[in-house]
Structure formats: C-alpha cells, structure tokens
Write a protein that holds these residues in place. Sequence first.
Motif, PDB file in Angstrom:
ATOM      1  N   MET A   5       0.825  -1.208   0.000  1.00  0.00           N
ATOM      2  CA  MET A   5       0.000   0.000   0.000  1.00  0.00           C
ATOM      3  C   MET A   5       0.859   1.258   0.000  1.00  0.00           C
ATOM      4  O   MET A   5       0.351   2.360   0.113  1.00  0.00           O
ATOM      5  N   MET A   6       2.180   1.095  -0.094  1.00  0.00           N
ATOM      6  CA  MET A   6       3.072   2.252  -0.078  1.00  0.00           C
ATOM      7  C   MET A   6       3.844   2.319  -1.384  1.00  0.00           C
ATOM      8  O   MET A   6       4.060   1.311  -2.036  1.00  0.00           O
ATOM      9  N   SER A   7       4.307   3.516  -1.720  1.00  0.00           N
ATOM     10  CA  SER A   7       5.111   3.673  -2.922  1.00  0.00           C
ATOM     11  C   SER A   7       6.513   3.111  -2.661  1.00  0.00           C
ATOM     12  O   SER A   7       6.904   2.864  -1.527  1.00  0.00           O
ATOM     13  N   ILE A 107      -1.716   5.344  -4.009  1.00  0.00           N
ATOM     14  CA  ILE A 107      -1.574   3.894  -3.882  1.00  0.00           C
ATOM     15  C   ILE A 107      -2.127   3.290  -5.168  1.00  0.00           C
ATOM     16  O   ILE A 107      -3.163   3.731  -5.673  1.00  0.00           O
ATOM     17  N   LYS A 108      -1.434   2.302  -5.685  1.00  0.00           N
ATOM     18  CA  LYS A 108      -1.887   1.670  -6.930  1.00  0.00           C
ATOM     19  C   LYS A 108      -3.290   1.099  -6.745  1.00  0.00           C
ATOM     20  O   LYS A 108      -3.609   0.535  -5.697  1.00  0.00           O
ATOM     21  N   HIS A 112      -5.301  -1.330  -3.802  1.00  0.00           N
ATOM     22  CA  HIS A 112      -6.600  -1.062  -3.177  1.00  0.00           C
ATOM     23  C   HIS A 112      -7.547  -2.243  -3.409  1.00  0.00           C
ATOM     24  O   HIS A 112      -8.231  -2.685  -2.481  1.00  0.00           O
ATOM     25  N   THR A 124      -8.571   2.765   1.638  1.00  0.00           N
ATOM     26  CA  THR A 124      -9.169   2.231   0.417  1.00  0.00           C
ATOM     27  C   THR A 124     -10.601   2.732   0.260  1.00  0.00           C
ATOM     28  O   THR A 124     -11.035   3.063  -0.852  1.00  0.00           O
ATOM     29  N   TRP A 127     -10.278   6.150  -0.998  1.00  0.00           N
ATOM     30  CA  TRP A 127      -9.937   6.108  -2.421  1.00  0.00           C
ATOM     31  C   TRP A 127     -11.173   5.828  -3.269  1.00  0.00           C
ATOM     32  O   TRP A 127     -11.382   6.477  -4.295  1.00  0.00           O
TER      33      TRP A 127
END
Length: 152
Positions: A5-7, A107-108, A112, A124, A127
């Motif tokens: 969940m992190m870059s 977050i990609k 999610h 999420t 998002w």
Amino acid sequence: MKPGMMSTVSRKVLIRFRQTCDAATHIFDKELSIEERLLPKVQLQGLACERFYDLIIKRGMGGSEISSILFAPALLAEELKKIEFKERWKMMSRVWVELLSYGASHIKSSAHAQQLSKGGEFITVVWLLMTHLGLVDQFQGPPKIGLFHFGF
C-alpha cells in the motif's frame, strides 16, 4: 504495515519506522513501571505518550537518544499547544484530510483492490469515494499543507 500500500520511495520509510518502534519500545521499557504496564491499553497509551513527550520536551532528549521521527512531532505538538483549541483542531483536521486524500490517491489501484478482497482499509474506502466523486486527480501533486516545514 502493508508495504504493497506504499510507494517504492516510502519503503525506505518502513525501515525507519521499524527502527523508531524499537527505539520507542526500549525507552518505554526503561520509563514505565511494571504497575503502569498493567494499566488498560488506552490508559497505557496515554501515559506512554505523556512520558515520551516529557522525555523529549522537558528533558531535551533528541538526536542519538530518540529518533528524529519522534522528536519532530513532539516539537510540533509543543507549537500546536500555542494555538487556540478550536483553531488547532480545525487545522489538524484539514491536514489529516489532505494527507489521507493524498495517500489514498498515490496507492496503486491494484493494491486497493487487493485490500478490498480482504475486507478493506480505511484509506481504500477513501480512495473509492474519491474515485466515485472524481477527486483523485486533484491530489496528484505534492501536498499543499507545508508539513515539510515541520521536518516531516
């Protein structure tokens, strides 16, 4: 604690986060009595935060003894105490919403989706709401709140 969940840049922060947790645990083990550790979790957390704040601000500990990740927020808390209560909470809520929105949008979508299959995370849900309302694109740049002036 969910690296997916992190870059990739934030993964370096995960190492520092774990080191900070270890340092805080070590400090609390030295500062809290056995009786204090038996308090209910909510009371223990409050006591630990007060004790840690006391260590940083009143005793002036920092640098090598306490990670800067914990030192900077204590200094920020000291500055926030100077702001009127109502204004302080208004400012903190705006910062929290902006950081949460920024984080949710960076977050990609596959990460999610993976979290949704496991019950989801609050970020999420944020998002999903932002995507539904078409707000994700507004948070593509760096946060506009100036937290980096506080050492974050």
